[in-house]
Design a protein around this motif. Structure first.
Motif, short mmCIF file in Angstrom:
data_model
loop_
_atom_site.label_atom_id
_atom_site.label_comp_id
_atom_site.label_asym_id
_atom_site.label_seq_id
_atom_site.Cartn_x
_atom_site.Cartn_y
_atom_site.Cartn_z
N GLN A 168 -76.71 49.10 -45.32
CA GLN A 168 -77.47 47.95 -45.05
C GLN A 168 -77.42 47.58 -43.51
O GLN A 168 -78.43 46.86 -43.09
N ILE A 169 -76.77 48.25 -42.76
CA ILE A 169 -77.03 48.40 -41.20
C ILE A 169 -78.34 48.80 -40.88
O ILE A 169 -79.00 48.06 -39.63
N LEU A 170 -79.18 49.94 -41.64
CA LEU A 170 -80.32 50.13 -41.20
C LEU A 170 -81.26 48.90 -41.39
O LEU A 170 -82.48 49.23 -40.89
N ASP A 171 -81.07 47.88 -42.10
CA ASP A 171 -81.94 46.86 -42.05
C ASP A 171 -82.24 46.14 -40.69
O ASP A 171 -83.02 45.36 -40.47
N TYR A 172 -81.00 46.44 -39.85
CA TYR A 172 -81.04 45.72 -38.39
C TYR A 172 -81.13 46.57 -37.36
O TYR A 172 -81.41 46.30 -36.15
N LEU A 173 -81.66 47.91 -37.57
CA LEU A 173 -81.79 48.79 -36.62
C LEU A 173 -83.18 49.60 -36.79
O LEU A 173 -83.47 49.79 -37.74
N VAL A 179 -78.29 56.98 -35.65
CA VAL A 179 -77.41 55.77 -35.85
C VAL A 179 -76.01 55.90 -35.43
O VAL A 179 -75.46 56.77 -35.86
N MET A 180 -75.59 55.04 -34.85
CA MET A 180 -74.22 54.98 -34.19
C MET A 180 -73.40 53.79 -34.73
O MET A 180 -72.39 53.41 -34.03
N LEU A 181 -73.41 53.42 -35.90
CA LEU A 181 -72.65 52.57 -36.52
C LEU A 181 -72.53 52.94 -38.10
O LEU A 181 -73.40 53.42 -38.62
N ASP A 182 -71.26 52.56 -38.57
CA ASP A 182 -71.17 52.96 -40.03
C ASP A 182 -70.60 51.56 -40.82
O ASP A 182 -70.28 51.60 -41.85
N GLY A 183 -70.41 50.45 -40.02
CA GLY A 183 -70.12 49.26 -40.76
C GLY A 183 -70.25 48.22 -39.57
O GLY A 183 -70.25 48.19 -38.44
N ALA A 184 -70.25 46.70 -40.13
CA ALA A 184 -70.11 45.70 -39.21
C ALA A 184 -70.05 44.53 -39.94
O ALA A 184 -70.37 44.33 -41.23
N GLU A 185 -69.32 43.57 -39.40
CA GLU A 185 -69.02 42.20 -39.97
C GLU A 185 -69.29 40.98 -39.02
O GLU A 185 -69.22 41.20 -37.88
N MET A 186 -69.75 39.89 -39.41
CA MET A 186 -70.01 38.79 -38.66
C MET A 186 -68.98 37.76 -39.24
O MET A 186 -68.92 37.35 -40.55
N GLU A 201 -66.69 24.76 -28.98
CA GLU A 201 -67.38 25.03 -29.94
C GLU A 201 -67.27 26.38 -30.55
O GLU A 201 -66.46 27.19 -29.97
N GLU A 202 -67.40 26.51 -31.88
CA GLU A 202 -67.07 27.53 -32.57
C GLU A 202 -67.84 29.02 -31.86
O GLU A 202 -68.91 28.66 -31.43
N CYS A 203 -67.44 30.11 -32.27
CA CYS A 203 -68.10 31.43 -31.67
C CYS A 203 -68.27 32.38 -32.78
O CYS A 203 -67.53 32.78 -33.47
N THR A 204 -69.73 32.50 -32.81
CA THR A 204 -70.08 33.78 -33.97
C THR A 204 -69.84 35.08 -33.23
O THR A 204 -70.36 35.33 -32.12
N VAL A 205 -69.24 35.99 -33.81
CA VAL A 205 -68.80 37.20 -33.35
C VAL A 205 -69.16 38.29 -34.35
O VAL A 205 -69.01 38.07 -35.46
N VAL A 206 -69.71 39.29 -33.92
CA VAL A 206 -69.85 40.69 -34.76
C VAL A 206 -68.96 41.61 -34.27
O VAL A 206 -68.69 41.88 -33.23
N TYR A 207 -68.32 42.20 -35.30
CA TYR A 207 -67.58 43.41 -34.98
C TYR A 207 -68.24 44.57 -35.65
O TYR A 207 -68.68 44.65 -36.83
N ALA A 208 -68.65 45.77 -35.01
CA ALA A 208 -69.20 46.64 -35.43
C ALA A 208 -68.17 48.00 -35.48
O ALA A 208 -67.54 48.52 -34.48
N CYS A 220 -77.49 44.94 -31.26
CA CYS A 220 -78.67 44.73 -32.07
C CYS A 220 -78.53 44.08 -33.48
O CYS A 220 -79.18 43.09 -33.92
N VAL A 221 -77.52 44.45 -33.98
CA VAL A 221 -76.89 44.20 -35.36
C VAL A 221 -76.35 42.85 -35.19
O VAL A 221 -76.55 41.71 -36.01
N CYS A 222 -75.69 42.41 -34.06
CA CYS A 222 -75.21 41.02 -33.85
C CYS A 222 -76.64 40.09 -33.75
O CYS A 222 -76.51 38.84 -34.25
#
Length: 158
Positions: A8-13, A20-27, A38-45, A75-77
């Protein structure tokens, strides 16, 4: 929370193997910071460092590989934020790296976890903080600015 696997990461890169230097991500949305209010949107890759990695040399992931992992995390963020806000995902360009500190290089078998947070939006520029850890040890951190042209900018460039 939105979670992405390696496919799924490939849809964002725009990258493909072996770059490809990622194997997982979560927002995720973190609670409000007291002074920001305010709330903070964070991505962990994530990336499991392997000897077969394109940027692996002399027993470690090189500085270039670590920076590329951080840039792809950004990029994914940006892509996940755009999708979350129902905006069109566009290719961005790394415009600036600032205050980058690399404390050490990761070895094969270590799992990188990079936290990316958008800290400012200025016209087409998106400023983010990125921090990469192995377990709880911060091995790299810095600020990156990404230029994401608007549709009108893209038309002018063509």
């Amino acid at each position: 929370m939105i979670a992405l696997d390696s496919q799924q990461i490939l849809d964002y890169l725009p990258h493909r193997d072996p770059m490809v230097m990622l194997d997982g991500a979560e927002m995720t949305v973190e609670p409000p910071v007291p002074l920001k209010g305010e709330e903070c949107t964070v991505v962990y890759a994530t990336l499991l460092v392997k000897e077969t990695n394109w940027f692996f040399a002399d027993g470690v992931l090189t500085e270039s590989g670590l920076m590329e992992h951080m840039a792809q995390s950004v990029c994914v963020c940006i892509g996940l934020r755009a999708n979350n806000e129902q905006l069109r995902t566009q290719i961005g360009y790394l415009a600036e790296v600032k205050n980058m500190t690399i404390n050490r290089l990761p070895m094969a078998g270590e799992q990188l976890r990079t936290r990316v947070e958008v800290v400012a939006l200025v016209d087409e520029a998106i400023v983010v903080s990125a921090e990469t850890q192995v377990n709880t040890e911060t091995i790299a951190k810095g600020m990156l600015t990404i230029f994401v042209p608007t549709v009108e900018e893209e038309r002018r460039a063509q």
